[in-house]
Motif scaffolding. Structure first.
Motif, PDB file in Angstrom:
ATOM      1  N   GLY A 110       1.097  -0.751  -0.390  1.00  0.00           N
ATOM      2  CA  GLY A 110       0.287   0.103  -0.380  1.00  0.00           C
ATOM      3  C   GLY A 110       0.495   1.351  -0.211  1.00  0.00           C
ATOM      4  O   GLY A 110       0.958   2.180  -0.847  1.00  0.00           O
ATOM      5  N   SER A 111       1.709   1.362   0.977  1.00  0.00           N
ATOM      6  CA  SER A 111       2.710   2.561   1.354  1.00  0.00           C
ATOM      7  C   SER A 111       3.470   2.528   1.784  1.00  0.00           C
ATOM      8  O   SER A 111       4.083   1.197   2.701  1.00  0.00           O
ATOM      9  CB  SER A 111       1.856   3.469   1.626  1.00  0.00           C
ATOM     10  N   VAL A 112       4.915   3.315   1.678  1.00  0.00           N
ATOM     11  CA  VAL A 112       5.772   2.828   2.363  1.00  0.00           C
ATOM     12  C   VAL A 112       6.448   3.875   2.224  1.00  0.00           C
ATOM     13  O   VAL A 112       6.824   5.221   1.451  1.00  0.00           O
ATOM     14  CB  VAL A 112       7.207   1.727   1.201  1.00  0.00           C
ATOM     15  N   ARG A 113       6.856   4.243   3.855  1.00  0.00           N
ATOM     16  CA  ARG A 113       7.212   6.083   4.177  1.00  0.00           C
ATOM     17  C   ARG A 113       8.072   5.750   5.401  1.00  0.00           C
ATOM     18  O   ARG A 113       7.608   4.411   5.841  1.00  0.00           O
ATOM     19  CB  ARG A 113       5.841   7.023   4.299  1.00  0.00           C
ATOM     20  N   THR A 114       8.862   6.362   5.717  1.00  0.00           N
ATOM     21  CA  THR A 114       9.468   7.069   6.512  1.00  0.00           C
ATOM     22  C   THR A 114       8.966   7.897   7.264  1.00  0.00           C
ATOM     23  O   THR A 114       7.878   8.763   7.480  1.00  0.00           O
ATOM     24  CB  THR A 114      11.176   7.610   6.400  1.00  0.00           C
ATOM     25  N   ALA A 115       8.953   7.161   9.160  1.00  0.00           N
ATOM     26  CA  ALA A 115       8.108   8.388   9.911  1.00  0.00           C
ATOM     27  C   ALA A 115       8.265   8.171  11.449  1.00  0.00           C
ATOM     28  O   ALA A 115       9.826   7.090  11.436  1.00  0.00           O
ATOM     29  CB  ALA A 115       6.723   6.967  10.551  1.00  0.00           C
ATOM     30  N   GLN A 116       8.855   8.986  11.156  1.00  0.00           N
ATOM     31  CA  GLN A 116       8.812   9.488  13.408  1.00  0.00           C
ATOM     32  C   GLN A 116       8.168   8.398  14.548  1.00  0.00           C
ATOM     33  O   GLN A 116       7.019   8.816  14.226  1.00  0.00           O
ATOM     34  CB  GLN A 116       9.010  11.351  13.966  1.00  0.00           C
ATOM     35  N   GLN A 117       8.727   7.753  15.046  1.00  0.00           N
ATOM     36  CA  GLN A 117       7.873   7.089  16.143  1.00  0.00           C
ATOM     37  C   GLN A 117       8.747   6.571  17.098  1.00  0.00           C
ATOM     38  O   GLN A 117      10.199   6.678  16.602  1.00  0.00           O
ATOM     39  CB  GLN A 117       7.070   5.818  15.523  1.00  0.00           C
ATOM     40  N   PRO A 118       8.780   5.888  18.460  1.00  0.00           N
ATOM     41  CA  PRO A 118       9.133   5.043  18.616  1.00  0.00           C
ATOM     42  C   PRO A 118       9.743   3.824  18.767  1.00  0.00           C
ATOM     43  O   PRO A 118       8.876   2.861  17.945  1.00  0.00           O
ATOM     44  CB  PRO A 118       8.089   5.147  20.550  1.00  0.00           C
ATOM     45  N   VAL A 119      11.056   3.380  18.432  1.00  0.00           N
ATOM     46  CA  VAL A 119      11.577   2.363  17.914  1.00  0.00           C
ATOM     47  C   VAL A 119      12.004   1.749  18.656  1.00  0.00           C
ATOM     48  O   VAL A 119      12.523   2.549  19.319  1.00  0.00           O
ATOM     49  CB  VAL A 119      12.852   3.468  16.539  1.00  0.00           C
TER      50      VAL A 119
END
Length: 176
Positions: A110-119
């Motif tokens: 569906g989508s491939v994106r870079t996200a700011q999140q807890p890792v």
């Protein structure tokens, strides 16, 4: 030293150098931390093989068999550890973990994106704010965030993470 079987050195000018092929390739090199852990495991394997040989000569076949079994398991784990990451081909996107592999054809991405999140930091339970490559299937399910700027491949190498994420996003944009 170029190791083409580990990653693509492909120039950024060529959009998708291997898009026509059906071979799986990683768009980035394994990080030094991941390679160091695998190398240390293989050094330990060498010691176990010597121990198994000594036990075999001494007549302790049970101990030698145990050492050989542990040796085989460590070699498999070290090789699998080097394969962990995102792989792409003309057929789809493959996420390889230590104990699992998920392959998603491009028509189901569906989508491939870079996200700011807890890792997670190095795959441990501790989490911090960071960037992750988020892959969403067309049905809305998300893959685990395996590619992050705090994993063993990109620990303290944010520029390399950005390049790898951009390359995977380019593959997804061109082949979806």
């Amino acid at each position: 030293m170029s190791l083409p079987f580990l990653a693509s050195d492909g120039a950024q000018d060529e959009a998708l150098p291997y898009a026509a092929r059906d071979t799986w390739m990683r768009t980035y090199r394994p990080g030094p931390l991941r390679v160091a852990v695998a190398a240390m495991a293989l050094v330990f394997v060498a010691y176990l093989l010597v121990a198994a040989g000594i036990m075999g000569i001494a007549g302790n076949t049970h101990g030698a068999g145990t050492c050989l079994t542990i040796t085989v398991l460590l070699v498999v784990c070290a090789l699998r550890l080097l394969r962990v990451g995102f792989w792409v081909s003309g057929r789809g996107l493959r996420q390889v973990g230590l104990f699992y592999t998920v392959t998603v054809p491009w028509d189901r991405v569906g989508s491939v994106r870079t996200a700011q999140q807890p890792v997670k930091v190095l795959g441990l339970p501790r989490t911090v704010m960071g960037q992750a490559l988020v892959v969403t299937r067309s049905n809305g399910d998300q893959l685990r965030p395996l590619l992050t700027d705090h994993n063993a491949d990109f620990w303290h190498r944010t520029e390399a993470f950005d390049q790898a994420a951009d390359a995977i996003e380019a593959w997804a944009a061109a082949l979806r």
